[in-house]
Design a protein around this motif. Structure first.
Motif, PDB file in Angstrom:
ATOM      1  N   MET A   1      63.964  87.157  22.373  1.00 34.64           N
ATOM      2  CA  MET A   1      62.961  88.455  22.800  1.00 34.64           C
ATOM      3  C   MET A   1      61.436  87.543  23.469  1.00 34.64           C
ATOM      4  SD  MET A   1      60.908  91.361  20.612  1.00 34.64           S
ATOM      5  CE  MET A   1      62.089  92.488  20.600  1.00 34.64           C
ATOM      6  N   VAL A   2      61.200  88.211  24.500  1.00 39.12           N
ATOM      7  CA  VAL A   2      60.096  87.799  25.418  1.00 39.12           C
ATOM      8  C   VAL A   2      58.815  88.201  24.972  1.00 39.12           C
ATOM      9  CG1 VAL A   2      58.818  87.540  27.545  1.00 39.12           C
ATOM     10  CG2 VAL A   2      61.724  87.196  27.373  1.00 39.12           C
ATOM     11  N   ALA A   3      57.937  87.420  24.732  1.00 42.79           N
ATOM     12  CA  ALA A   3      56.487  87.946  23.983  1.00 42.79           C
ATOM     13  C   ALA A   3      55.326  87.313  25.026  1.00 42.79           C
ATOM     14  CB  ALA A   3      56.409  87.999  22.656  1.00 42.79           C
ATOM     15  N   VAL A   4      54.305  88.167  25.154  1.00 40.05           N
ATOM     16  CA  VAL A   4      53.170  87.440  25.669  1.00 40.05           C
ATOM     17  C   VAL A   4      52.028  87.525  24.499  1.00 40.05           C
ATOM     18  CG1 VAL A   4      51.287  87.840  27.200  1.00 40.05           C
ATOM     19  CG2 VAL A   4      53.572  88.159  28.031  1.00 40.05           C
ATOM     20  N   ALA A   5      51.340  86.401  24.420  1.00 44.78           N
ATOM     21  CA  ALA A   5      50.392  86.409  23.123  1.00 44.78           C
ATOM     22  C   ALA A   5      49.016  85.900  23.903  1.00 44.78           C
ATOM     23  CB  ALA A   5      50.608  85.221  22.107  1.00 44.78           C
ATOM     24  N   ALA A   6      48.039  86.786  23.396  1.00 46.06           N
ATOM     25  CA  ALA A   6      46.542  86.282  24.099  1.00 46.06           C
ATOM     26  C   ALA A   6      45.388  86.807  23.096  1.00 46.06           C
ATOM     27  CB  ALA A   6      46.323  87.115  25.124  1.00 46.06           C
ATOM     28  N   ASP A   7      44.406  86.386  23.307  1.00 45.72           N
ATOM     29  CA  ASP A   7      43.430  86.353  22.316  1.00 45.72           C
ATOM     30  C   ASP A   7      42.576  87.985  22.677  1.00 45.72           C
ATOM     31  OD1 ASP A   7      41.961  85.603  24.464  1.00 45.72           O
ATOM     32  OD2 ASP A   7      40.641  84.204  23.441  1.00 45.72           O
ATOM     33  N   GLU A   8      41.710  88.384  22.068  1.00 45.97           N
ATOM     34  CA  GLU A   8      41.205  89.607  22.000  1.00 45.97           C
ATOM     35  C   GLU A   8      40.449  89.830  23.258  1.00 45.97           C
ATOM     36  OE1 GLU A   8      38.136  90.017  18.758  1.00 45.97           O
ATOM     37  OE2 GLU A   8      39.744  90.503  17.221  1.00 45.97           O
ATOM     38  N   ALA A   9      39.820  88.969  23.950  1.00 45.21           N
ATOM     39  CA  ALA A   9      39.419  88.852  25.121  1.00 45.21           C
ATOM     40  C   ALA A   9      40.258  89.472  26.204  1.00 45.21           C
ATOM     41  CB  ALA A   9      38.770  87.452  25.669  1.00 45.21           C
ATOM     42  N   SER A  11      42.347  91.932  25.592  1.00 44.31           N
ATOM     43  CA  SER A  11      42.985  93.163  25.138  1.00 44.31           C
ATOM     44  C   SER A  11      42.618  94.302  25.926  1.00 44.31           C
ATOM     45  CB  SER A  11      42.435  93.404  23.612  1.00 44.31           C
ATOM     46  OG  SER A  11      40.945  93.704  23.703  1.00 44.31           O
ATOM     47  N   SER A  12      42.502  94.382  27.101  1.00 42.90           N
ATOM     48  CA  SER A  12      42.193  95.465  28.242  1.00 42.90           C
ATOM     49  C   SER A  12      43.545  96.376  28.252  1.00 42.90           C
ATOM     50  CB  SER A  12      41.701  95.210  29.543  1.00 42.90           C
ATOM     51  OG  SER A  12      42.812  94.428  30.189  1.00 42.90           O
ATOM     52  N   LYS A  13      43.559  97.768  28.800  1.00 37.87           N
ATOM     53  CA  LYS A  13      44.683  98.510  28.757  1.00 37.87           C
ATOM     54  C   LYS A  13      45.405  97.664  30.007  1.00 37.87           C
ATOM     55  CE  LYS A  13      45.716 103.282  29.563  1.00 37.87           C
ATOM     56  NZ  LYS A  13      45.341 104.684  29.544  1.00 37.87           N
ATOM     57  N   ALA A  14      44.739  97.333  31.049  1.00 40.30           N
ATOM     58  CA  ALA A  14      45.805  96.650  32.150  1.00 40.30           C
ATOM     59  C   ALA A  14      46.674  95.539  31.612  1.00 40.30           C
ATOM     60  CB  ALA A  14      44.888  96.398  33.179  1.00 40.30           C
ATOM     61  N   ASN A  15      45.854  94.588  30.870  1.00 43.52           N
ATOM     62  CA  ASN A  15      46.544  93.736  30.310  1.00 43.52           C
ATOM     63  C   ASN A  15      47.728  93.833  29.163  1.00 43.52           C
ATOM     64  OD1 ASN A  15      45.046  91.872  31.723  1.00 43.52           O
ATOM     65  ND2 ASN A  15      43.730  91.318  30.275  1.00 43.52           N
ATOM     66  N   ARG A  16      47.722  95.200  28.766  1.00 43.80           N
ATOM     67  CA  ARG A  16      48.716  95.629  27.861  1.00 43.80           C
ATOM     68  C   ARG A  16      49.692  96.185  28.643  1.00 43.80           C
ATOM     69  NH1 ARG A  16      47.428  95.202  22.412  1.00 43.80           N
ATOM     70  NH2 ARG A  16      45.403  94.597  21.863  1.00 43.80           N
ATOM     71  N   SER A  17      49.480  96.845  29.692  1.00 46.81           N
ATOM     72  CA  SER A  17      50.256  98.049  30.115  1.00 46.81           C
ATOM     73  C   SER A  17      51.378  97.164  30.976  1.00 46.81           C
ATOM     74  CB  SER A  17      49.978  99.002  30.902  1.00 46.81           C
ATOM     75  OG  SER A  17      48.737  98.723  32.045  1.00 46.81           O
ATOM     76  N   LYS A  23      59.123  95.199  30.226  1.00 44.01           N
ATOM     77  CA  LYS A  23      59.867  95.185  28.814  1.00 44.01           C
ATOM     78  C   LYS A  23      59.653  94.028  28.072  1.00 44.01           C
ATOM     79  CE  LYS A  23      62.613  98.673  29.677  1.00 44.01           C
ATOM     80  NZ  LYS A  23      61.819  99.810  30.354  1.00 44.01           N
ATOM     81  N   ILE A  24      58.195  93.429  28.093  1.00 44.66           N
ATOM     82  CA  ILE A  24      57.785  92.098  27.245  1.00 44.66           C
ATOM     83  C   ILE A  24      56.966  92.686  26.391  1.00 44.66           C
ATOM     84  CG2 ILE A  24      56.255  90.175  27.771  1.00 44.66           C
ATOM     85  CD1 ILE A  24      57.156  90.079  30.678  1.00 44.66           C
ATOM     86  N   THR A  25      57.107  92.360  25.028  1.00 44.47           N
ATOM     87  CA  THR A  25      56.443  92.436  23.939  1.00 44.47           C
ATOM     88  C   THR A  25      55.031  91.916  24.209  1.00 44.47           C
ATOM     89  OG1 THR A  25      58.246  92.428  22.553  1.00 44.47           O
ATOM     90  CG2 THR A  25      56.191  92.213  21.563  1.00 44.47           C
ATOM     91  N   VAL A  26      54.022  92.682  23.667  1.00 41.69           N
ATOM     92  CA  VAL A  26      52.693  92.183  23.935  1.00 41.69           C
ATOM     93  C   VAL A  26      51.813  91.891  22.521  1.00 41.69           C
ATOM     94  CG1 VAL A  26      50.314  92.849  24.504  1.00 41.69           C
ATOM     95  CG2 VAL A  26      52.148  93.461  25.964  1.00 41.69           C
TER      96      VAL A  26
END
Length: 106
Positions: A1-9, A11-17, A23-26
């Motif tokens: 499963m592919v996932a993208v991990a990032a810090d709180e900085a 966490s915008s809606k665009a970076n999640r959508s 189909k990548i887990t955030v």
């Protein structure tokens, strides 16, 4: 499963959508002010963002490895402008780090 991990900085809606559309887990923790705003709006605020703490902890391992690589001045300042010499520097630094990693885990 592919996932993208990032810090709180990040966490915008665009970076999640964007990753979700592909189909990548955030794996990004939600900022406290965003969480408070969502709860304040009630049911109109939407669902809480999914967050996998176990995957987020593994992100720290990668970040520490990058930090150790960049402690070598040749990589940090990018003396070798050619991509080949920068890649060679990465291999050299990795070969210096590897034996230390093996002796620290045993």
């Amino acid at each position: 499963m592919v996932a993208v991990a990032a810090d709180e900085a990040c966490s915008s809606k665009a970076n999640r959508s964007y990753p979700r559309r592909r189909k990548i887990t955030v794996v990004i923790p939600e900022k406290s002010d965003q969480r408070a705003d969502r709860k304040k709006r009630g049911s109109a605020g939407g669902r809480p963002a999914g967050f996998d703490a176990q995957r987020y902890r593994r992100r720290n391992t990668v970040e520490r490895c990058f930090q150790k690589l960049r402690t070598w001045r040749g990589l940090a300042t990018r003396y070798g402008k050619a991509p080949e010499s920068y890649e060679a520097g990465l291999y050299l630094r990795g070969s210096v780090m590897w034996p230390k990693l093996l002796t620290s885990t045993t």
